[in-house]
Design a protein around this motif. Structure first.
Motif, short mmCIF file in Angstrom:
data_model
loop_
_atom_site.label_atom_id
_atom_site.label_comp_id
_atom_site.label_asym_id
_atom_site.label_seq_id
_atom_site.Cartn_x
_atom_site.Cartn_y
_atom_site.Cartn_z
N MET A 1 0.83 -1.18 0.00
CA MET A 1 0.00 0.00 0.00
C MET A 1 0.87 1.24 0.00
N LEU A 2 0.37 2.27 -0.65
CA LEU A 2 1.02 3.58 -0.66
C LEU A 2 0.18 4.47 0.24
N THR A 3 0.79 5.03 1.28
CA THR A 3 0.02 5.77 2.27
C THR A 3 0.55 7.18 2.46
N GLY A 4 -0.38 8.12 2.50
CA GLY A 4 -0.07 9.51 2.81
C GLY A 4 -0.82 9.91 4.07
N GLU A 5 -0.95 11.20 4.30
CA GLU A 5 -1.68 11.68 5.48
C GLU A 5 -3.19 11.51 5.33
N LEU A 6 -3.69 11.71 4.11
CA LEU A 6 -5.14 11.67 3.87
C LEU A 6 -5.62 10.38 3.23
N VAL A 7 -4.82 9.80 2.33
CA VAL A 7 -5.27 8.63 1.57
C VAL A 7 -4.22 7.54 1.55
N ARG A 8 -4.71 6.34 1.28
CA ARG A 8 -3.83 5.22 0.97
C ARG A 8 -4.32 4.64 -0.35
N LEU A 9 -3.39 4.18 -1.15
CA LEU A 9 -3.72 3.52 -2.41
C LEU A 9 -3.55 2.03 -2.19
N ARG A 10 -4.56 1.28 -2.55
CA ARG A 10 -4.54 -0.17 -2.33
C ARG A 10 -5.18 -0.89 -3.49
N ALA A 11 -4.89 -2.17 -3.59
CA ALA A 11 -5.50 -2.99 -4.64
C ALA A 11 -7.01 -3.00 -4.44
N LEU A 12 -7.73 -3.04 -5.55
CA LEU A 12 -9.19 -3.14 -5.49
C LEU A 12 -9.60 -4.55 -5.09
N GLU A 13 -10.70 -4.63 -4.38
CA GLU A 13 -11.25 -5.91 -3.93
C GLU A 13 -12.61 -6.12 -4.60
N PRO A 14 -13.04 -7.38 -4.75
CA PRO A 14 -14.38 -7.61 -5.30
C PRO A 14 -15.47 -6.91 -4.51
N TRP A 99 -14.38 15.57 -2.47
CA TRP A 99 -13.89 16.31 -3.63
C TRP A 99 -13.02 17.50 -3.24
N ASP A 100 -13.19 17.99 -2.06
CA ASP A 100 -12.35 19.09 -1.59
C ASP A 100 -11.55 18.57 -0.39
N GLY A 101 -10.45 19.23 -0.10
CA GLY A 101 -9.69 18.85 1.08
C GLY A 101 -8.36 18.18 0.79
N GLY A 102 -8.00 18.04 -0.49
CA GLY A 102 -6.68 17.54 -0.83
C GLY A 102 -6.57 16.05 -1.08
N TYR A 103 -7.67 15.31 -1.05
CA TYR A 103 -7.63 13.86 -1.23
C TYR A 103 -7.15 13.47 -2.62
N GLY A 104 -7.71 14.11 -3.64
CA GLY A 104 -7.29 13.81 -5.01
C GLY A 104 -5.86 14.23 -5.27
N THR A 105 -5.47 15.37 -4.74
CA THR A 105 -4.10 15.86 -4.91
C THR A 105 -3.11 14.88 -4.32
N GLU A 106 -3.38 14.41 -3.09
CA GLU A 106 -2.45 13.48 -2.46
C GLU A 106 -2.41 12.14 -3.19
N ALA A 107 -3.56 11.65 -3.63
CA ALA A 107 -3.59 10.39 -4.38
C ALA A 107 -2.77 10.52 -5.66
#
Length: 176
Positions: A1-14, A99-107
């Motif tokens: 997993m790739l983790t920041g302060e706001l989001v983590r990127l992880r494999a998709l699950e069914p 949509w606001d708050g930096g989630y997309g930017t960090e991802a």
């Protein structure tokens, strides 16, 4: 997993199929997306179960909010070839409350770092509809530049054709 302060990127699950189904059927979320033909929830579940392992050519990750472990979007690097050192990026946040708050930017930053550092890419490119100023702002904020404009190449949910910008980010241009 790739983790920041706001989001983590992880494999998709069914089990993520319910969120994906809701998002692709939301006109506001899907306004600037190219969607497949309509799929049922069962078809999306099956697609999730049959999803191939992430590879160099296609890395698809879920965007999860760290604070509440909620899946809020999807990001991918696709069409990557090691001999070219480039890939195309797609991202969307399906949960409008994020949509606001930096989630997309960090991802976006996490995925670009992964592309440059792990995949050894030199260039990451993306296409964005000209009227999607919210996305264009985020892309510019992290360092993407507009390389060109493709006229009337995207047909939106409104039935009208829209221009798209090709944007790119070179290794070393990612802004913190």
């Amino acid at each position: 997993m790739l983790t920041g302060e706001l989001v983590r990127l992880r494999a998709l699950e069914p089990s993520d199929a319910e969120s994906l189904y809701r998002w692709v059927h939301d006109d506001e979320v899907g306004q600037w997306m190219n969607n497949d033909h309509p799929l049922s929830l069962d078809q999306l579940r099956k697609r999730g179960e049959d999803r191939k392992t992430n590879t160099y050519g296609l890395v698809v990750l879920g965007i999860e909010a760290v604070a509440d472990d909620k899946l809020i979007g999807v990001i991918d690097l696709r069409d990557a070839r090691p001999e070219e050192g480039r890939a195309e990026l797609d991202i969307y946040l399906g949960e409008k409350d994020y949509w606001d708050g930096g989630y997309g930017t960090e991802a976006l930053k996490l995925m670009c770092r992964y592309g440059f550092n792990v995949m050894r890419l030199h260039l990451i490119a993306l296409w964005v509809v000209a009227e999607n100023e919210r996305a264009r702002h985020v892309y510019r904020k992290v360092g993407f530049v507009e390389d060109g404009r493709h006229r009337e190449c995207f047909r939106g949910n409104d039935g009208k054709y829209h221009d798209m910008y090709l944007m790119s980010l070179l290794e070393g241009e990612l802004k913190d």
